[in-house]
Design an enzyme around this catalytic site. Structure first.
Site, PDB file in Angstrom:
ATOM      1  N   HIS A 144      24.092   4.885 -19.417  1.00 56.55           N
ATOM      2  CA  HIS A 144      22.998   5.046 -18.450  1.00 56.55           C
ATOM      3  C   HIS A 144      23.253   4.231 -17.185  1.00 56.55           C
ATOM      4  O   HIS A 144      22.332   3.646 -16.611  1.00 56.55           O
ATOM      5  CB  HIS A 144      21.660   4.657 -19.084  1.00 56.55           C
ATOM      6  CG  HIS A 144      21.202   5.620 -20.122  1.00 56.55           C
ATOM      7  ND1 HIS A 144      20.218   5.342 -21.038  1.00 56.55           N
ATOM      8  CD2 HIS A 144      21.594   6.891 -20.399  1.00 56.55           C
ATOM      9  CE1 HIS A 144      20.039   6.385 -21.836  1.00 56.55           C
ATOM     10  NE2 HIS A 144      20.861   7.339 -21.468  1.00 56.55           N
ATOM     11  N   GLU A 179      26.476  18.645 -24.025  1.00 59.79           N
ATOM     12  CA  GLU A 179      27.052  17.530 -23.283  1.00 59.79           C
ATOM     13  C   GLU A 179      27.847  16.550 -24.137  1.00 59.79           C
ATOM     14  O   GLU A 179      27.516  15.374 -24.233  1.00 59.79           O
ATOM     15  CB  GLU A 179      25.947  16.767 -22.546  1.00 59.79           C
ATOM     16  CG  GLU A 179      24.756  16.356 -23.389  1.00 59.79           C
ATOM     17  CD  GLU A 179      23.773  15.503 -22.587  1.00 59.79           C
ATOM     18  OE1 GLU A 179      24.201  14.511 -21.988  1.00 59.79           O
ATOM     19  OE2 GLU A 179      22.572  15.846 -22.566  1.00 59.79           O
ATOM     20  N   HIS A 184      26.441   9.417 -28.644  1.00 55.56           N
ATOM     21  CA  HIS A 184      25.177  10.098 -28.331  1.00 55.56           C
ATOM     22  C   HIS A 184      25.183  11.519 -28.885  1.00 55.56           C
ATOM     23  O   HIS A 184      26.206  12.003 -29.369  1.00 55.56           O
ATOM     24  CB  HIS A 184      24.885  10.080 -26.825  1.00 55.56           C
ATOM     25  CG  HIS A 184      25.915  10.755 -25.955  1.00 55.56           C
ATOM     26  ND1 HIS A 184      26.050  12.118 -25.880  1.00 55.56           N
ATOM     27  CD2 HIS A 184      26.847  10.245 -25.108  1.00 55.56           C
ATOM     28  CE1 HIS A 184      27.006  12.422 -25.015  1.00 55.56           C
ATOM     29  NE2 HIS A 184      27.521  11.304 -24.540  1.00 55.56           N
ATOM     30  N   ARG A 200      32.186  12.803 -19.647  1.00 52.44           N
ATOM     31  CA  ARG A 200      31.127  13.660 -20.200  1.00 52.44           C
ATOM     32  C   ARG A 200      31.169  14.976 -19.434  1.00 52.44           C
ATOM     33  O   ARG A 200      31.351  14.981 -18.201  1.00 52.44           O
ATOM     34  CB  ARG A 200      29.752  13.004 -20.072  1.00 52.44           C
ATOM     35  CG  ARG A 200      28.628  13.850 -20.643  1.00 52.44           C
ATOM     36  CD  ARG A 200      27.348  13.058 -20.952  1.00 52.44           C
ATOM     37  NE  ARG A 200      26.753  12.399 -19.801  1.00 52.44           N
ATOM     38  CZ  ARG A 200      26.837  11.103 -19.550  1.00 52.44           C
ATOM     39  NH1 ARG A 200      27.512  10.309 -20.347  1.00 52.44           N
ATOM     40  NH2 ARG A 200      26.267  10.582 -18.480  1.00 52.44           N
ATOM     41  N   HIS A 214      20.012  18.291 -25.673  1.00 49.33           N
ATOM     42  CA  HIS A 214      18.557  18.151 -25.814  1.00 49.33           C
ATOM     43  C   HIS A 214      17.917  19.354 -25.135  1.00 49.33           C
ATOM     44  O   HIS A 214      18.564  20.056 -24.356  1.00 49.33           O
ATOM     45  CB  HIS A 214      18.078  16.839 -25.168  1.00 49.33           C
ATOM     46  CG  HIS A 214      18.621  16.615 -23.775  1.00 49.33           C
ATOM     47  ND1 HIS A 214      18.040  17.146 -22.661  1.00 49.33           N
ATOM     48  CD2 HIS A 214      19.723  15.945 -23.343  1.00 49.33           C
ATOM     49  CE1 HIS A 214      18.749  16.793 -21.593  1.00 49.33           C
ATOM     50  NE2 HIS A 214      19.783  16.071 -21.971  1.00 49.33           N
ATOM     51  N   TYR A 238      33.999   7.897 -24.663  1.00 47.46           N
ATOM     52  CA  TYR A 238      33.878   6.671 -23.865  1.00 47.46           C
ATOM     53  C   TYR A 238      34.736   5.593 -24.523  1.00 47.46           C
ATOM     54  O   TYR A 238      34.445   5.167 -25.644  1.00 47.46           O
ATOM     55  CB  TYR A 238      32.410   6.220 -23.792  1.00 47.46           C
ATOM     56  CG  TYR A 238      31.490   7.376 -23.443  1.00 47.46           C
ATOM     57  CD1 TYR A 238      31.242   7.723 -22.114  1.00 47.46           C
ATOM     58  CD2 TYR A 238      30.933   8.168 -24.447  1.00 47.46           C
ATOM     59  CE1 TYR A 238      30.446   8.812 -21.801  1.00 47.46           C
ATOM     60  CE2 TYR A 238      30.132   9.256 -24.143  1.00 47.46           C
ATOM     61  CZ  TYR A 238      29.891   9.580 -22.828  1.00 47.46           C
ATOM     62  OH  TYR A 238      29.111  10.665 -22.528  1.00 47.46           O
ATOM     63  N   ASP A 278      26.610  12.252 -13.490  1.00 44.27           N
ATOM     64  CA  ASP A 278      25.573  12.947 -14.263  1.00 44.27           C
ATOM     65  C   ASP A 278      24.381  13.061 -13.331  1.00 44.27           C
ATOM     66  O   ASP A 278      23.718  12.059 -13.041  1.00 44.27           O
ATOM     67  CB  ASP A 278      25.234  12.134 -15.527  1.00 44.27           C
ATOM     68  CG  ASP A 278      24.204  12.834 -16.427  1.00 44.27           C
ATOM     69  OD1 ASP A 278      23.512  13.752 -15.956  1.00 44.27           O
ATOM     70  OD2 ASP A 278      24.098  12.426 -17.597  1.00 44.27           O
ATOM     71  N   GLU A 281      28.737  18.252 -19.131  1.00 41.11           N
ATOM     72  CA  GLU A 281      27.386  18.672 -19.516  1.00 41.11           C
ATOM     73  C   GLU A 281      26.965  19.905 -18.740  1.00 41.11           C
ATOM     74  O   GLU A 281      26.975  19.903 -17.506  1.00 41.11           O
ATOM     75  CB  GLU A 281      26.395  17.535 -19.219  1.00 41.11           C
ATOM     76  CG  GLU A 281      24.944  17.911 -19.477  1.00 41.11           C
ATOM     77  CD  GLU A 281      23.979  16.736 -19.309  1.00 41.11           C
ATOM     78  OE1 GLU A 281      24.292  15.818 -18.524  1.00 41.11           O
ATOM     79  OE2 GLU A 281      22.926  16.759 -19.956  1.00 41.11           O
ATOM     80  N   HIS A 337      14.487  15.455 -20.663  1.00 45.15           N
ATOM     81  CA  HIS A 337      14.492  15.524 -22.123  1.00 45.15           C
ATOM     82  C   HIS A 337      13.186  16.230 -22.474  1.00 45.15           C
ATOM     83  O   HIS A 337      12.139  15.609 -22.591  1.00 45.15           O
ATOM     84  CB  HIS A 337      14.578  14.128 -22.742  1.00 45.15           C
ATOM     85  CG  HIS A 337      15.882  13.453 -22.431  1.00 45.15           C
ATOM     86  ND1 HIS A 337      16.116  12.130 -22.641  1.00 45.15           N
ATOM     87  CD2 HIS A 337      17.030  13.946 -21.914  1.00 45.15           C
ATOM     88  CE1 HIS A 337      17.356  11.828 -22.273  1.00 45.15           C
ATOM     89  NE2 HIS A 337      17.923  12.913 -21.828  1.00 45.15           N
ATOM     90  N   ASP A 367       0.824  -1.212   0.000  1.00 40.39           N
ATOM     91  CA  ASP A 367       0.000   0.000   0.000  1.00 40.39           C
ATOM     92  C   ASP A 367       0.865   1.271   0.000  1.00 40.39           C
ATOM     93  O   ASP A 367       0.391   2.344   0.361  1.00 40.39           O
ATOM     94  CB  ASP A 367      -0.980  -0.007   1.177  1.00 40.39           C
ATOM     95  CG  ASP A 367      -0.261  -0.028   2.514  1.00 40.39           C
ATOM     96  OD1 ASP A 367       0.992  -0.114   2.512  1.00 40.39           O
ATOM     97  OD2 ASP A 367      -0.940   0.042   3.551  1.00 40.39           O
ATOM     98  N   ASP A 395      20.440  19.260 -15.326  1.00 38.47           N
ATOM     99  CA  ASP A 395      21.032  18.046 -15.912  1.00 38.47           C
ATOM    100  C   ASP A 395      22.499  18.350 -16.181  1.00 38.47           C
ATOM    101  O   ASP A 395      22.827  18.957 -17.201  1.00 38.47           O
ATOM    102  CB  ASP A 395      20.269  17.694 -17.202  1.00 38.47           C
ATOM    103  CG  ASP A 395      20.810  16.444 -17.874  1.00 38.47           C
ATOM    104  OD1 ASP A 395      21.649  15.748 -17.283  1.00 38.47           O
ATOM    105  OD2 ASP A 395      20.374  16.176 -19.014  1.00 38.47           O
TER     106      ASP A 395
HETATM  107  N1  GLY Z   1      20.950  12.770 -17.708  1.00 38.83           N
HETATM  108  C1  GLY Z   1      20.375  12.457 -18.946  1.00 38.83           C
HETATM  109  C2  GLY Z   1      21.032  13.142 -20.057  1.00 38.83           C
HETATM  110  O1  GLY Z   1      22.117  13.657 -19.904  1.00 38.83           O
HETATM  111  O2  GLY Z   1      20.489  13.257 -21.126  1.00 38.83           O
HETATM  112 MN    MN Z   2      22.839  14.297 -18.034  1.00 40.38          MN
HETATM  113 MN    MN Z   3      21.437  15.588 -20.708  1.00 40.53          MN
END
Ligand code: GLY
Ligand code: MN
Ligand code: MN
Length: 447
Positions: free
Chosen positions: A244, A393, A355, A414, A359, A397, A261, A416, A366, A38, A272
């Protein structure tokens, strides 16, 4: 309160002005979700609903009626009624009267009245706006309401003849952040930047990833942010090459990089941010080479982050720098892959950069909004406009693989930042998170 035009009321007016005279829009908030037994997940309102209301209780529906046939436009809220018994257990509810006064609606009703009121509001409305194809539950409700209206057809009442996708209008509105949204996003990014600094300061070789995650959460909550905006990635060593990665349960080792991240959600808006740092406070030479390369790629993307230039230009600029660096540093061999143009044409760089460079960012990490102009031939990338918020970002890798120089193995980086496009360029909202090699090295292990 209702005498003042809040940003939420201004957005409702703007939306209403885009609907046909007399048309009706319906927008429910998100349902509550059971976690197990619950227990429920912490409640998170629907982003579109919040954008137009500022109202964060569950069990609520917004109905907008556009002006027409001598009637003024109306914003109507349906919400949970006051219930002192339930409020002892679950906490405060505004109730319809309180919500109307506090949030500036023209009318408000108990959620139990929704079906009856909708049959009345949809009578003779020329069009219905809702989120087409998003919610089976809403589809069923709409069918019920339309059936009730159609039952009145013998007395000359007409049901809406047209349905439109409400999100098509709202996505475009949400894409351009107004002043109050930009202010909230700046605060969210600055809290998150401090959280990254705090994690760097706490870092020591041998620490577990979750210990660093705890530092992030501590800074988010002590600063008033409600939660992380998404599951934080805290990745040590080879885990930094898992895009991820979310397990956050490994122990760091001396000499490794940590990729974090993470961003908070503050008052419905996300940050982000990614940073990468050596857990012992000193980049090795191969780590520093790749770090400087990613930093240069980000600088190249930021150099074209200004109004009038295409969104995709940021990715193209970052990719060109990364591809060139991969050749320079020997990650890619000229004899095999050719020059930078060949690398990009053949997508050879995607072995190490797979990638996009960013975004839209807003209430959703996103965020909504089209990336291409679908009305133009070839559907080109959209030009950036003041008020858009993007992440920038780039990353690199390098997994263990035959033919890949061993000195670069297990390095994932990364960098970002969150960026708002302004009239004359851009502003980096997350500029308090250490980023240069010198600033990062100075920040690590300082607490
Ligand atoms: N944290 C998700 C991205 O960087 O898009
Ligand atoms: Mn991110
Ligand atoms: Mn991002």
């Amino acid at each position: 309160m209702s005498a003042l035009l809040t940003p939420f009321m201004a957005r409702r007016q703007h939306l209403l002005a885009q609907m046909q005279p007399g048309a009706v829009a319906v927008l429910p908030t998100a349902p509550e979700a059971v976690r197990n037994g619950d227990a429920e997940y912490p409640y998170r309102h629907d982003s579109y609903f919040y954008y137009l209301t500022g109202f964060t209780e569950p069990d609520a529906v917004l109905v907008l009626v556009a002006a027409g046939a001598g009637r003024a436009a109306q914003s109507i809220l349906f919400c949970r009624p006051k219930n002192l018994e339930r409020e002892i257990w679950d906490g405060f509810r505004h109730g319809p009267d309180g919500a109307r006064a506090t949030f500036g609606f023209d009318a408000a009703f108990a959620i139990e009245d929704l079906d009856g009121e909708m049959a009345r509001l949809l009578a003779d409305a020329p069009a219905l706006w809702y989120a087409l194809g998003h919610s089976a539950a809403l589809d069923v409700q709409i069918k019920t309401w339309l059936a009730a209206v159609r039952r009145q057809s013998r007395s000359g009442v007409a049901a809406p003849a047209v349905a439109h996708d409400l999100f098509a209008l709202l996505d475009e509105m949400r894409l351009i952040k107004d002043a109050s949204e930009q202010a909230t996003m700046l605060r969210a990014a600055q809290i998150s930047g401090r959280a990254h600094r705090r994690a760097m300061a706490a870092a020591r070789p041998g620490m577990y990833e979750y210990e660093l995650e705890a530092e992030l959460l501590h800074e988010f909550r002590r600063s008033g942010a409600q939660s992380p905006a998404y599951t934080s990635i805290v990745a040590a060593g080879a885990n930094s090459c898992v895009l991820h990665y979310m397990a956050n349960n490994a122990q760091s080792r001396d000499g490794e990089l940590i990729l974090i991240d993470a961003g908070c959600e503050l008052d419905g808006y996300a940050a982000d941010i990614s940073r990468t740092f050596p857990v012992n406070g000193r980049f090795t030479e191969p780590q520093r080479q790749l770090y400087e390369l990613v930093l240069a790629a980000q600088a190249a993307a930021l150099a074209v982050a200004r109004p009038g230039l295409p969104y995709a230009g940021m990715h193209d600029a970052a990719t060109a720098v990364l591809a060139g660096g991969m050749l320079e540093l020997g990650l890619l061999e000229r004899a095999v892959v050719g020059n930078v143009d060949d690398v990009i044409a053949e997508r050879a760089h995607q072995q190490f950069y797979m990638h996009g460079t960013g975004h839209w960012l807003g209430m959703d990490v996103h965020d909504v909004g089209a990336y291409r102009d679908i009305h133009l031939a070839g559907k080109p990338s959209r030009p950036l406009r003041a008020g858009m918020v993007v992440t920038v970002e780039p990353g690199i890798y390098v997994r263990r693989a035959e033919g890949v120089p061993e000195r670069f193995w297990d390095i994932g980086i990364r960098i970002e930042d969150d960026v708002v496009i302004s009239d004359d360029g851009h502003r980096i909202l997350s500029d308090n998170a250490p980023k240069t090699v010198a600033d990062v090295e100075a920040a690590v292990g300082r607490s």
